[in-house]
Design a protein around this motif. Structure first.
Motif, mmCIF file in Angstrom:
data_model
loop_
_atom_site.group_PDB
_atom_site.id
_atom_site.type_symbol
_atom_site.label_atom_id
_atom_site.label_comp_id
_atom_site.label_asym_id
_atom_site.label_seq_id
_atom_site.Cartn_x
_atom_site.Cartn_y
_atom_site.Cartn_z
ATOM 1 N N ALA A 148 0.841 -1.208 0.000
ATOM 2 C CA ALA A 148 0.000 0.000 0.000
ATOM 3 C C ALA A 148 0.873 1.255 0.000
ATOM 4 N N GLU A 149 1.920 1.254 0.816
ATOM 5 C CA GLU A 149 2.806 2.436 0.874
ATOM 6 C C GLU A 149 3.446 2.709 -0.486
ATOM 7 N N THR A 150 3.820 1.640 -1.182
ATOM 8 C CA THR A 150 4.490 1.864 -2.474
ATOM 9 C C THR A 150 3.531 2.535 -3.466
ATOM 10 N N ILE A 151 2.267 2.180 -3.395
ATOM 11 C CA ILE A 151 1.292 2.765 -4.338
ATOM 12 C C ILE A 151 1.082 4.252 -4.048
ATOM 13 N N ALA A 152 0.951 4.616 -2.788
ATOM 14 C CA ALA A 152 0.791 6.039 -2.449
ATOM 15 C C ALA A 152 2.057 6.821 -2.828
ATOM 16 N N ALA A 153 3.228 6.199 -2.614
ATOM 17 C CA ALA A 153 4.492 6.876 -2.924
ATOM 18 C C ALA A 153 4.655 7.083 -4.428
ATOM 19 N N ALA A 154 4.030 6.224 -5.220
ATOM 20 C CA ALA A 154 4.191 6.274 -6.685
ATOM 21 C C ALA A 154 3.075 7.049 -7.368
ATOM 22 N N THR A 155 2.109 7.531 -6.595
ATOM 23 C CA THR A 155 0.987 8.264 -7.205
ATOM 24 C C THR A 155 0.879 9.664 -6.583
ATOM 25 N N ILE A 156 0.165 9.760 -5.454
ATOM 26 C CA ILE A 156 -0.096 11.092 -4.902
ATOM 27 C C ILE A 156 1.187 11.790 -4.431
ATOM 28 N N ASN A 157 2.107 11.035 -3.820
ATOM 29 C CA ASN A 157 3.339 11.696 -3.363
ATOM 30 C C ASN A 157 4.259 12.061 -4.530
ATOM 31 N N GLY A 158 4.221 11.274 -5.603
ATOM 32 C CA GLY A 158 4.969 11.633 -6.821
ATOM 33 C C GLY A 158 4.393 12.912 -7.416
ATOM 34 N N ALA A 159 3.071 13.020 -7.403
ATOM 35 C CA ALA A 159 2.413 14.226 -7.916
ATOM 36 C C ALA A 159 2.835 15.433 -7.086
ATOM 37 N N TYR A 160 2.924 15.225 -5.799
ATOM 38 C CA TYR A 160 3.338 16.295 -4.901
ATOM 39 C C TYR A 160 4.781 16.725 -5.212
ATOM 40 N N ALA A 161 5.647 15.763 -5.501
ATOM 41 C CA ALA A 161 7.050 16.078 -5.821
ATOM 42 C C ALA A 161 7.161 16.930 -7.085
ATOM 43 N N LEU A 162 6.166 16.801 -7.970
ATOM 44 C CA LEU A 162 6.174 17.586 -9.220
ATOM 45 C C LEU A 162 5.241 18.786 -9.136
ATOM 46 N N ARG A 163 4.705 19.022 -7.942
ATOM 47 C CA ARG A 163 3.772 20.141 -7.732
ATOM 48 C C ARG A 163 2.570 20.061 -8.674
ATOM 49 N N ARG A 164 2.085 18.840 -8.834
ATOM 50 C CA ARG A 164 0.917 18.594 -9.673
ATOM 51 C C ARG A 164 -0.200 17.933 -8.872
ATOM 52 N N GLU A 165 -0.122 18.027 -7.533
ATOM 53 C CA GLU A 165 -1.072 17.289 -6.695
ATOM 54 C C GLU A 165 -2.517 17.768 -6.853
ATOM 55 N N LYS A 166 -2.708 18.943 -7.417
ATOM 56 C CA LYS A 166 -4.087 19.394 -7.608
ATOM 57 C C LYS A 166 -4.696 18.813 -8.877
ATOM 58 N N ARG A 167 -3.876 18.266 -9.752
ATOM 59 C CA ARG A 167 -4.379 17.760 -11.037
ATOM 60 C C ARG A 167 -4.284 16.256 -11.214
ATOM 61 N N VAL A 168 -3.262 15.638 -10.635
ATOM 62 C CA VAL A 168 -3.063 14.199 -10.822
ATOM 63 C C VAL A 168 -2.688 13.523 -9.498
ATOM 64 N N GLY A 169 -2.594 12.202 -9.520
ATOM 65 C CA GLY A 169 -2.114 11.470 -8.347
ATOM 66 C C GLY A 169 -3.199 10.842 -7.502
ATOM 67 N N SER A 170 -4.463 11.215 -7.731
ATOM 68 C CA SER A 170 -5.565 10.549 -7.015
ATOM 69 C C SER A 170 -6.802 10.592 -7.898
ATOM 70 N N LEU A 171 -7.769 9.742 -7.571
ATOM 71 C CA LEU A 171 -9.014 9.690 -8.345
ATOM 72 C C LEU A 171 -10.071 10.456 -7.568
ATOM 73 N N GLU A 172 -10.143 11.746 -7.803
ATOM 74 C CA GLU A 172 -11.064 12.620 -7.086
ATOM 75 C C GLU A 172 -11.694 13.602 -8.061
ATOM 76 N N VAL A 173 -12.874 14.054 -7.708
ATOM 77 C CA VAL A 173 -13.612 14.977 -8.573
ATOM 78 C C VAL A 173 -12.762 16.200 -8.905
ATOM 79 N N GLY A 174 -12.719 16.534 -10.190
ATOM 80 C CA GLY A 174 -11.981 17.709 -10.654
ATOM 81 C C GLY A 174 -10.587 17.385 -11.151
ATOM 82 N N LYS A 175 -10.074 16.209 -10.776
ATOM 83 C CA LYS A 175 -8.738 15.843 -11.244
ATOM 84 C C LYS A 175 -8.810 15.166 -12.610
ATOM 85 N N GLN A 176 -7.673 15.065 -13.276
ATOM 86 C CA GLN A 176 -7.630 14.392 -14.574
ATOM 87 C C GLN A 176 -8.003 12.916 -14.432
#
Ligand code: NIG
Ligand code: FE
Length: 437
Positions: A344-372
């Motif tokens: 589970a940790e590896t999946i979060a590290a490879a999605t939402i936290n990766g998005a955060y590292a690229l300052r794209r957390e508002k657009r990608v990295g999770s499946l939430e309303v408004g995101k790509q």
């Protein structure tokens, strides 16, 4: 469906929170997620009646991987060095003899833009096939004005002609190029070329968002790195840094002080570095593919970082010298067995936290309303099987902004989806390229 929903980057215990919805579904409108919930919730929405249904057959769905550290553009492999390393030569020994990064620089300078573009397009297709939908790409195998601008220009072109999103980083400070070596003041002169000519030019042309430095023995010192990263900041390029990979250079402390988006590698970090990272918003990006490929025993202390509360991300570091892989699932497998991270940790590290590292957390990295609507579908019964099956690609479908960009060959015949939705890559192979809308 692993939504990874929630606020902010994942730290500590929250890293294993995947926000799972059983029998989940998404409603996608114009490439964005319009609704996320259970299948019955989504099907009862008025708008769903007119939507095209894509049945994923009970497979595991997660946000597309965000690979926040790659050296996408390079001319060729370094298989010749691989053999030397297996026979006992170290990465640094090979570099000192003119191999290593300098050998990739020689190869790149002698390669046409068109050949580099073709190689990168092939790689990007593969990234997509392993479930990656967003990736960072660094320059750094050009190391002269024309070649560095050529690489960054390719990042821009590739963004237009294929579906994955590429976030561009300037890594002119990869190593001091050969023509500046062997004379007094050579390194200082190259640092001036970077700070006075290249960084301002890259910024003026809008060719990169981040500025990176390889701060290590044989590359740049902490003092040089500070000058370069500060010049980047002055020119609007946010810092990130290759830190404590081969030796302890102090790059992590520097990165945190400068507010870097991420410090990457971190094999040699100490307790003070861990504390500094855990108190900061700088992401600790771990790249276990390097240690695996180089056969090194010392991996980054992932557990200590997670337990201290640092924001941990995982990335491939796709490059010809230390990590020739573009498979995020393989990185997840290594993170489980070598970094002792849970699946589970590896999946979060490879999605939402990766998005955060690229300052794209508002657009990608999770499946939430408004995101790509960027998602990866895995042909497994249980998300833990993504890392469990190592070296095997269980990715079954990849979607970028609501468009299918990859679907597993063997499944096409029996899938209703393949008949109704354009798959741009296949079109391209037949010679008539279609762009993804
Ligand atoms: O991330 N450490 C510096 N850069 C790359 C290696 C580049 C190379 O060997 O070509 C890395 O490991
Ligand atoms: Fe790297």
């Amino acid at each position: 469906m692993l939504t990874l929903r929630g606020r902010g980057p994942r730290r500590g215990k929250a890293l294993s929170n995947l926000g799972i919805i059983k029998n989940g579904a998404l409603l996608v409108r114009k490439g964005l997620i319009a609704a996320a919930g259970t299948r019955s919730e989504i099907e009862s929405l008025l708008e769903s009646r007119n939507a095209e249904a894509i049945d994923l057959g009970g497979r595991v769905v997660l946000p597309g991987f965000v690979d926040s550290h790659t050296h996408l553009i390079h001319a060729a492999s370094r298989a010749e060095e691989y053999e030397l390393k297996i026979a006992g030569a170290s990465y640094e020994e090979i570099a000192r003899k003119g191999g290593g990064i300098l050998s990739s620089v020689k190869k790149l300078r002698a390669t046409t833009s068109e050949a580099l573009r073709k190689r990168a397009l092939g790689a990007l297709r593969e990234f997509g096939a392993y479930g990656t939908t967003t990736l960072e790409a660094k320059s750094g195998y050009g190391l002269d004005v024309a070649s560095e601008l050529k690489i960054l220009g390719l990042h821009r072109e590739l963004n237009r002609e294929q579906p994955l999103e590429i976030i561009s980083t300037f890594l002119g400070a990869h190593v001091v190029p050969a023509e500046y070596r062997g004379k007094a003041g050579g390194a200082a002169a190259y640092v001036r070329l970077l700070t006075e000519t290249l960084i301002p030019e890259v910024s003026r042309a809008g060719l990169a968002e981040f500025c990176d430095v390889f701060c290590d023995h044989g590359a740049f010192t902490r003092e040089q790195s500070k000058i370069i990263l500060n010049a980047g900041k002055t020119n609007g390029l946010a810092p990130r840094v290759h830190a404590e990979q081969l030796t302890h250079s102090g790059a992590t402390q520097l990165g945190v002080q400068l507010g870097a988006a991420s410090c990457d590698h971190l094999e040699q970090i100490n307790k003070t570095d861990i504390r500094a990272l855990s108190k900061s918003n700088t992401v600790a990006t771990l790249l276990p593919g390097c240690d695996f490929h180089l056969g090194l025993a010392k991996y980054a202390p992932a557990r200590a970082l997670i337990d201290a509360g640092a924001i941990v991300a995982l990335a491939t570091d796709y490059n010809p010298g230390t990590s020739p892989t573009l498979s995020m699932p393989m990185i997840l497998s290594l993170a489980c067995s070598q970094l002792r991270m849970s699946p589970a940790e590896t999946i979060a590290a490879a999605t939402i936290n990766g998005a955060y590292a690229l300052r794209r957390e508002k657009r990608v990295g999770s499946l939430e309303v408004g995101k790509q609507a960027d998602l990866a579908v895995f042909d497994v019964d249980d998300y833990r099987e993504i890392s469990y099956y190592f070296g095997v690609n269980t990715c079954w479908m990849t979607m970028k902004k609501g468009q299918i960009i990859y679907q597993k060959e063997s499944q096409k015949a029996r899938s209703a989806v393949a008949r109704t939705v354009e798959i741009p890559y296949d079109e391209e192979e037949k010679g008539s390229r279609t762009s993804v809308r």
